[in-house]
Design a protein around this motif. Structure first.
Motif, PDB file in Angstrom:
ATOM      1  N   ARG A 276       0.810  -1.223   0.000  1.00 41.61           N
ATOM      2  CA  ARG A 276       0.000   0.000   0.000  1.00 41.61           C
ATOM      3  C   ARG A 276       0.841   1.270   0.000  1.00 41.61           C
ATOM      4  N   LEU A 277       2.129   1.141   0.305  1.00 41.40           N
ATOM      5  CA  LEU A 277       3.001   2.304   0.384  1.00 41.40           C
ATOM      6  C   LEU A 277       4.249   2.077  -0.467  1.00 41.40           C
ATOM      7  N   ILE A 278       4.866   3.170  -0.863  1.00 42.30           N
ATOM      8  CA  ILE A 278       6.170   3.156  -1.518  1.00 42.30           C
ATOM      9  C   ILE A 278       7.045   4.174  -0.797  1.00 42.30           C
ATOM     10  N   VAL A 279       8.280   3.809  -0.537  1.00 44.65           N
ATOM     11  CA  VAL A 279       9.231   4.751   0.036  1.00 44.65           C
ATOM     12  C   VAL A 279      10.349   4.969  -0.979  1.00 44.65           C
ATOM     13  N   SER A 280      10.806   6.211  -1.095  1.00 47.46           N
ATOM     14  CA  SER A 280      11.857   6.548  -2.065  1.00 47.46           C
ATOM     15  C   SER A 280      12.793   7.578  -1.452  1.00 47.46           C
ATOM     16  N   CYS A 281      14.010   7.633  -1.985  1.00 48.44           N
ATOM     17  CA  CYS A 281      14.983   8.611  -1.495  1.00 48.44           C
ATOM     18  C   CYS A 281      15.880   9.022  -2.648  1.00 48.44           C
ATOM     19  N   GLY A 282      16.574  10.140  -2.474  1.00 49.13           N
ATOM     20  CA  GLY A 282      17.404  10.618  -3.571  1.00 49.13           C
ATOM     21  C   GLY A 282      18.361  11.708  -3.190  1.00 49.13           C
ATOM     22  N   ASP A 283      18.926  12.322  -4.233  1.00 42.58           N
ATOM     23  CA  ASP A 283      19.925  13.355  -4.041  1.00 42.58           C
ATOM     24  C   ASP A 283      19.339  14.685  -3.581  1.00 42.58           C
ATOM     25  N   ASP A 284      18.015  14.789  -3.516  1.00 39.84           N
ATOM     26  CA  ASP A 284      17.416  15.998  -2.944  1.00 39.84           C
ATOM     27  C   ASP A 284      17.372  15.938  -1.419  1.00 39.84           C
ATOM     28  N   ARG A 285      18.028  14.909  -0.845  1.00 36.94           N
ATOM     29  CA  ARG A 285      18.193  14.759   0.604  1.00 36.94           C
ATOM     30  C   ARG A 285      16.880  14.483   1.326  1.00 36.94           C
ATOM     31  N   THR A 286      15.915  13.952   0.618  1.00 35.11           N
ATOM     32  CA  THR A 286      14.629  13.645   1.238  1.00 35.11           C
ATOM     33  C   THR A 286      14.304  12.170   1.105  1.00 35.11           C
ATOM     34  N   VAL A 287      13.482  11.697   2.032  1.00 41.68           N
ATOM     35  CA  VAL A 287      12.873  10.367   1.972  1.00 41.68           C
ATOM     36  C   VAL A 287      11.367  10.586   1.912  1.00 41.68           C
ATOM     37  N   ARG A 288      10.742  10.100   0.850  1.00 38.84           N
ATOM     38  CA  ARG A 288       9.317  10.351   0.639  1.00 38.84           C
ATOM     39  C   ARG A 288       8.515   9.061   0.775  1.00 38.84           C
ATOM     40  N   LEU A 289       7.358   9.188   1.421  1.00 37.72           N
ATOM     41  CA  LEU A 289       6.438   8.074   1.617  1.00 37.72           C
ATOM     42  C   LEU A 289       5.196   8.325   0.771  1.00 37.72           C
ATOM     43  N   TRP A 290       4.861   7.351  -0.109  1.00 39.11           N
ATOM     44  CA  TRP A 290       3.784   7.518  -1.076  1.00 39.11           C
ATOM     45  C   TRP A 290       2.642   6.537  -0.814  1.00 39.11           C
ATOM     46  N   ASP A 291       1.416   6.986  -1.087  1.00 40.23           N
ATOM     47  CA  ASP A 291       0.243   6.115  -1.062  1.00 40.23           C
ATOM     48  C   ASP A 291       0.023   5.597  -2.481  1.00 40.23           C
ATOM     49  N   THR A 292       0.044   4.276  -2.664  1.00 42.27           N
ATOM     50  CA  THR A 292      -0.067   3.708  -4.013  1.00 42.27           C
ATOM     51  C   THR A 292      -1.470   3.829  -4.585  1.00 42.27           C
ATOM     52  N   SER A 293      -2.489   4.032  -3.750  1.00 40.69           N
ATOM     53  CA  SER A 293      -3.858   4.149  -4.263  1.00 40.69           C
ATOM     54  C   SER A 293      -4.166   5.564  -4.726  1.00 40.69           C
ATOM     55  N   THR A 294      -3.721   6.566  -3.970  1.00 44.42           N
ATOM     56  CA  THR A 294      -4.014   7.956  -4.330  1.00 44.42           C
ATOM     57  C   THR A 294      -2.874   8.606  -5.112  1.00 44.42           C
ATOM     58  N   LYS A 295      -1.685   7.982  -5.110  1.00 45.36           N
ATOM     59  CA  LYS A 295      -0.479   8.514  -5.767  1.00 45.36           C
ATOM     60  C   LYS A 295       0.038   9.783  -5.091  1.00 45.36           C
ATOM     61  N   HIS A 296      -0.409  10.048  -3.870  1.00 44.15           N
ATOM     62  CA  HIS A 296      -0.003  11.254  -3.151  1.00 44.15           C
ATOM     63  C   HIS A 296       1.173  10.963  -2.231  1.00 44.15           C
ATOM     64  N   CYS A 297       1.980  11.977  -2.007  1.00 40.30           N
ATOM     65  CA  CYS A 297       3.085  11.881  -1.059  1.00 40.30           C
ATOM     66  C   CYS A 297       2.534  12.117   0.349  1.00 40.30           C
ATOM     67  N   LEU A 298       2.597  11.089   1.195  1.00 41.22           N
ATOM     68  CA  LEU A 298       2.023  11.182   2.538  1.00 41.22           C
ATOM     69  C   LEU A 298       2.937  11.920   3.504  1.00 41.22           C
ATOM     70  N   ASN A 299       4.238  11.759   3.318  1.00 43.25           N
ATOM     71  CA  ASN A 299       5.173  12.393   4.246  1.00 43.25           C
ATOM     72  C   ASN A 299       6.527  12.549   3.567  1.00 43.25           C
ATOM     73  N   CYS A 300       7.262  13.508   4.039  1.00 44.85           N
ATOM     74  CA  CYS A 300       8.604  13.765   3.515  1.00 44.85           C
ATOM     75  C   CYS A 300       9.545  13.907   4.698  1.00 44.85           C
ATOM     76  N   PHE A 301      10.465  12.938   4.856  1.00 43.67           N
ATOM     77  CA  PHE A 301      11.442  12.982   5.931  1.00 43.67           C
ATOM     78  C   PHE A 301      12.726  13.600   5.398  1.00 43.67           C
ATOM     79  N   SER A 302      13.295  14.502   6.172  1.00 45.65           N
ATOM     80  CA  SER A 302      14.540  15.149   5.751  1.00 45.65           C
ATOM     81  C   SER A 302      15.418  15.342   6.969  1.00 45.65           C
ATOM     82  N   ASP A 303      16.396  14.442   7.117  1.00 39.95           N
ATOM     83  CA  ASP A 303      17.309  14.544   8.256  1.00 39.95           C
ATOM     84  C   ASP A 303      18.683  14.041   7.841  1.00 39.95           C
TER      85      ASP A 303
END
Length: 507
Positions: free
Chosen positions: A169-196
């Motif tokens: 139900r979720l996808i997590v991704s990370c990259g060179d923008d220094r963020t970790v993003r949590l996605w909802d696969t049903s709505t395609k929306h970003c639920l949260n953005c972790f940056s630490d």
């Protein structure tokens, strides 16, 4: 006296039955090993390399290895499907390939990214793939239809890694923008953005029950987040250089990391500390992975080899291990992985209590396995079948089956009569069904078609992303317009009610 004893114990190369044991090494790649993954059946290990090949290693003592040609650039990610019947690989050549890990060497090619693809992963049901790319997008694919489904496009720089949650139900991704993003696969929306993270986020994954995510960084940090509370619950800084990969133990009690500082480290997550530092690679450790049962783990590195380890350490508590090694010097903070609402993140710096292991890298089971090469080198890779769904199907070359000996002989035949008979028996027992180019004109024509299809798919991908952005903006405009209309209606009703009110005779 006590300090002298502790110093002597620290220099002593301790080994006991609970230490991680190096069981075997695999050598066959001609460049750095970039990714490793175990087959769920615990009988095979897949690896990808900067030499543009995917290899399937048989964990049986005398099993042969398979080398698959097809990618035009370095392989960046590899993963077995949950059933173990397919292997997905990603590459800097902008494609994703779906292999059948057998002697047939069949594969399907997925094209939609417009830049290097950095990672690939299956969903738990094996029906979808998720990929991360330098085109700043995360894409989801259908395995059965072998087609692109949708993109997630809020990263602002290269995306290094993406993974499905265990329930899909979720996808997590990370990259060179220094963020970790949590996605909802049903709505395609970003639920949260972790940056630490002070640098690029290099790797990300869920633990086995999906309650936590881990993320590593080029700044050598490792963070663990509880996604139920969106809080950072553990922070480690145990490496001297960037962490390239990590893997949760199936019990969620341990985690292994691979770093550019040439070491593999084992963390006890319940105790919240480093317990082992493993030396064995002669270069950066680029990938690590636990087996599904957790009894084995593998590490691949820039030294072109894969080390296979026996876990062992999960059979004893950390206190018992420390007591046997005589290494515990200071009391430790209480466990905090299970803390639901931690007061503040706990910082974990390199501690002297970590057990240093310097194994002699020796093959304890067999010599280097025979390698069966399937397909053709990447300078002449033309698809046998191409259709409009952007998927190619190809098989190995009947005229190009190469079998190399344990000593690395890759001339296509052994020097002894016995070797020739063994090669003939291998080819007769396992026929290689691979395509070959019969005419240069047909070759050039097909290559031209493939190039045109690449341009077309890249154009479609760009249009799809722009349509997605346009759709999101249209939704925002419509929502804003509806709010304005509601405000106008409310103001009109208020005016009407004021005009319909009879005048007060006493005013």
């Amino acid at each position: 006296m006590k300090q002298a004893l502790i110093h002597a114990l620290r220099k002593r190369p301790f080994r006991c039955s609970e230490d991680p044991a190096l069981e075997r090494h695999f050598k066959g790649h001609k460049n750095a090993v970039t990714c490793v993954h175990f087959n769920p059946n615990n009988k095979q290990l897949a690896s990808g390399s900067a030499d543009k090949t995917v290899m399937i290693w048989n964990l049986a003592p005398k099993g042969r290895a398979l080398r698959f040609f097809g990618h035009q650039d370095a392989v960046t990610g590899v993963q077995f499907s949950p059933s173990g019947k397919r292997v997905a690989s990603s590459s800097k050549d902008r494609t994703v390939r779906l292999w059948t890990p057998s002697m047939k060497g069949e594969c399907a090619v997925f094209r939609a990214h417009t830049a290097a693809v950095r990672s690939v992963a299956f969903s738990a049901d094996g029906l979808r793939l998720v990929t991360a790319s330098d085109d700043k997008s995360v894409k989801v694919w259908s395995v059965d239809r072998q087609s692109f489904i949708y993109s997630l496009n809020q990263h602002t720089n290269w995306v290094r890694c993406a993974r499905f949650s265990p329930d899909g139900r979720l996808i997590v991704s990370c990259g060179d923008d220094r963020t970790v993003r949590l996605w909802d696969t049903s709505t395609k929306h970003c639920l949260n953005c972790f940056s630490d993270c002070c640098g690029s986020s290099t790797f990300v994954d869920f633990n086995s029950n999906g309650t936590c995510i881990g993320s590593s960084g080029a700044d050598s940090s490792l963070n663990i987040w509880d996604i139920r509370t969106n809080k950072l619950i553990q922070h480690y800084k145990v490496h001297s250089e960037g962490i390239n990969s990590f893997s949760f133990h199936p019990s969620n009690n341990f985690l292994i990391t691979g770093s550019s500082d040439h070491t593999v480290k084992v963390l006890d997550l319940l105790e919240g500390r480093l317990i082992y530092t493993l030396h064995g690679h002669k270069g950066a450790v680029t990938s690590v992975a636990f087996s599904q049962a957790g009894d084995l783990f593998a590490s691949g590195g820039g030294d072109r080899q894969i080390l296979l380890w026996r876990t062992n350490f999960d059979s004893n508590s950390y206190q018992d291990v420390l007591q046997k090694h005589g290494r515990r010097a200071t009391p430790d903070p209480p466990p905090h992985l299970s803390d639901i609402y931690p007061r503040s993140p706990h910082l974990h710096h390199p501690q002297d209590s970590a057990v240093q292991i310097h194994p002699a890298v020796a093959d304890t089971r067999s010599a280097d396995p025979q390698v069966v090469e399937l397909g053709q080198p990447t300078h002449n890779n033309t698809a046998r079948h191409v259709d409009t769904s952007r998927v190619e199907t190809q098989k190995g070359d009947k005229s190009g089956s190469w079998v190399s000996s344990a000593a690395g002989n890759q001339t296509g035949a052994f020097s002894t009569g016995k070797g020739r008979r063994e090669e003939e028996e291998t080819v007769l027992t396992h026929p290689l069904e691979v395509f070959s180019s019969h005419a240069s004109s047909l070759d050039s024509t097909l290559q031209h078609i493939v190039r045109q299809l690449d341009i077309l798919t890249q154009t479609v991908s760009v249009l799809e992303e722009r349509l997605t952005l346009t759709e999101d903006r249209m939704k925002e405009c419509l929502l804003h317009q509806s709010q304005i209309l509601q405000n106008l209606r409310a103001s009109r009703e208020q005016q009407r009610s004021e005009s319909d009110t009879p005048p007060d005779p006493f005013t």
